[in-house]
Design an enzyme around this catalytic site. Structure first.
Site, mmCIF file in Angstrom:
data_model
loop_
_atom_site.group_PDB
_atom_site.id
_atom_site.type_symbol
_atom_site.label_atom_id
_atom_site.label_comp_id
_atom_site.label_asym_id
_atom_site.label_seq_id
_atom_site.Cartn_x
_atom_site.Cartn_y
_atom_site.Cartn_z
ATOM 1 N N LYS A 183 -8.011 -57.414 -11.819
ATOM 2 C CA LYS A 183 -8.397 -58.728 -11.302
ATOM 3 C C LYS A 183 -7.327 -59.799 -11.548
ATOM 4 O O LYS A 183 -6.446 -59.626 -12.395
ATOM 5 C CB LYS A 183 -9.730 -59.153 -11.925
HETATM 6 C C1 LIG Z 1 -16.626 -56.931 -5.504
HETATM 7 C C2 LIG Z 1 -16.814 -56.466 -6.914
HETATM 8 N N1 LIG Z 1 -17.958 -56.743 -7.543
HETATM 9 C C3 LIG Z 1 -18.182 -56.365 -8.809
HETATM 10 C C4 LIG Z 1 -17.240 -55.653 -9.517
HETATM 11 C C5 LIG Z 1 -17.582 -55.204 -10.903
HETATM 12 O O1 LIG Z 1 -16.818 -55.825 -11.872
HETATM 13 P P1 LIG Z 1 -16.603 -55.078 -13.283
HETATM 14 O O2 LIG Z 1 -15.734 -53.881 -13.038
HETATM 15 O O3 LIG Z 1 -15.946 -56.118 -14.148
HETATM 16 O O4 LIG Z 1 -17.940 -54.704 -13.804
HETATM 17 C C6 LIG Z 1 -16.021 -55.339 -8.901
HETATM 18 C C7 LIG Z 1 -14.941 -54.576 -9.526
HETATM 19 O O5 LIG Z 1 -14.551 -54.322 -10.514
HETATM 20 C C8 LIG Z 1 -15.803 -55.754 -7.570
HETATM 21 O O6 LIG Z 1 -14.655 -55.462 -6.949
#
Ligand SMILES: Cc1ncc(COP(=O)(O)O)c(C=O)c1O
Length: 374
Positions: A183
């Site tokens: 990110k």
């Molecule tokens: C669009 C989207 N939503 C939610 C997430 C979930 O985030 P995390 O991996 O920090 O749980 C991600 C990716 O990691 C994502 O690309």
């Protein structure tokens, strides 16, 4: 034209320098490894950056969305409308609450939720809408808010985003960000909830960690999760926050190199970006139209791998993934999302890449195009 790279080009390697390494060492030596002063400072700095009253640091973007839905009392029997063009986590958190995800089709241009279709799937059981700001392009929040339901934004891709000039973070009931390894602001793993609602912030604060208080007695008054962010990870995010502006400039340059380098390739089109908004430039996604590009997305992806350029797919429609297909066999087709799922291809983008790296990716795709359209 350049030739094939001699070394592989990664898709989205993290941009981590000596400063992050030093900050982690300092956190480790501080004697405080779990949630503490660094996580608190990160929350304060991000509340200012996101122009939101409250920011809560949590263990992942997934946890951020789960806790935000729990704070809105989403539970069994409820439905939450969401986009199928997202990472499965967006739908999974609805399931974690015991509720049902209802997938609504997306817009052709930017593949964000089509607000004009949401009303068709709203029922008396709909308790919230969970839209996604795909790739960093804010979704159409005004039209979504007009539906009059609570809104939790999946802003995992959109930390730097502005919708019609207003910073994403305090515009809906909650906005959820991810600090995952790829990110724009990373801690390796982590997440954030931003909200202007004091009641939502209070509930998330008590749910994310059952605190021991002064150490003598403890109690639990609501659902108890373990979703706090460690100070070691917060230390990385604090340094990344200092670099955010510089990294954004690099991303902007890389977007421009792709825009310019791919402009004349018919059938290879980037997702639409709305000039009224600030795009967070998280992913450079093109659609490969096989009728004009001489090959399918999968053929392009394989050919790019042979060129030693890593690519990715954002996203395969969630409702077509095995578990969701088997769980919801009566799911109606979502034609825009389903075609997009076969055409999207994300190209390397990272502040760790140089302009030369991105030009290598541009040249590789041009070589593949010449070959497949010959
Ligand atoms: C669009 C989207 N939503 C939610 C997430 C979930 O985030 P995390 O991996 O920090 O749980 C991600 C990716 O990691 C994502 O690309």
């Amino acid at each position: 034209m350049r030739t094939r790279r001699s070394t592989p080009l990664g898709f989205q390697p993290p941009a981590i320098g000596d400063e992050e390494v030093a900050a982690v060492a300092e956190a480790l030596r501080s004697g405080w490894l779990t949630t503490g002063p660094r996580a608190a400072l990160l929350e304060d700095r991000l509340a200012e950056y996101l122009e939101a009253e409250h920011v809560l640091a949590v263990s992942s973007g997934t946890a951020a969305m789960h806790l935000a839905l729990m704070a809105l009392d989403i539970g069994p029997g409820d439905e939450v409308v969401t986009s199928p063009i997202t990472w499965p986590a967006t739908a999974n958190v609805i399931e974690h609450c015991g509720a049902t995800p209802v997938f609504c089709d997306v817009r052709e241009g930017d593949l964000n939720l089509d607000a004009s279709l949401v009303a068709n799937v709203v029922t008396e059981r709909t308790k919230a809408i969970l839209p996604v700001h795909l790739a960093g392009q804010p979704c159409d929040l005004d039209a979504i808010h007009e539906l009059g339901l609570p809104v939790v934004e999946d802003a995992a891709h959109a930390l730097e985003g502005r919708y019609r000039g207003r910073k994403l973070g305090g515009l809906s009931d909650a906005s959820c960000f991810s600090l995952y390894a790829t990110k724009n602001l990373t801690a390796g793993e982590g997440g954030l909830v931003a909200t202007n609602r004091g009641d939502v912030a209070d509930r998330i604060r008590s749910m994310r960690l059952t605190r021991r208080g002064d150490g003598s007695r403890y109690d639990q008054l609501t659902w108890g999760f373990k979703a706090n962010l460690s100070d070691v990870l917060a230390a990385i995010a604090l340094v990344q926050l200092d670099k955010l502006g510089h990294h954004a400039e690099l991303r902007e340059r890389q977007f421009a190199l792709y825009d310019e380098g791919l402009a004349d390739l018919e059938g290879i089109e980037p997702l639409a970006r709305d000039a009224r908004d600030t795009h967070a430039l998280h992913l450079y996604v093109v659609r490969v139209d096989p009728a004009r590009a001489g090959g399918t997305r999968d053929e392009y992806q394989r050919a790019m791998a042979q060129e030693r350029i890593a690519t990715s797919i954002h996203f395969l429609p969630v409702h077509l993934l095995t578990w969701f297909r088997e769980r919801y066999p009566a799911q109606p087709p979502l034609p825009v999302a389903e075609r997009a799922g076969e055409e999207v291809l994300s190209l390397p983008l990272s502040p760790a890449h140089t302009d030369e790296d991105v030009l290598d990716a541009v040249d590789a795709i041009r070589r593949v195009y010449v070959r497949l359209t010959a």
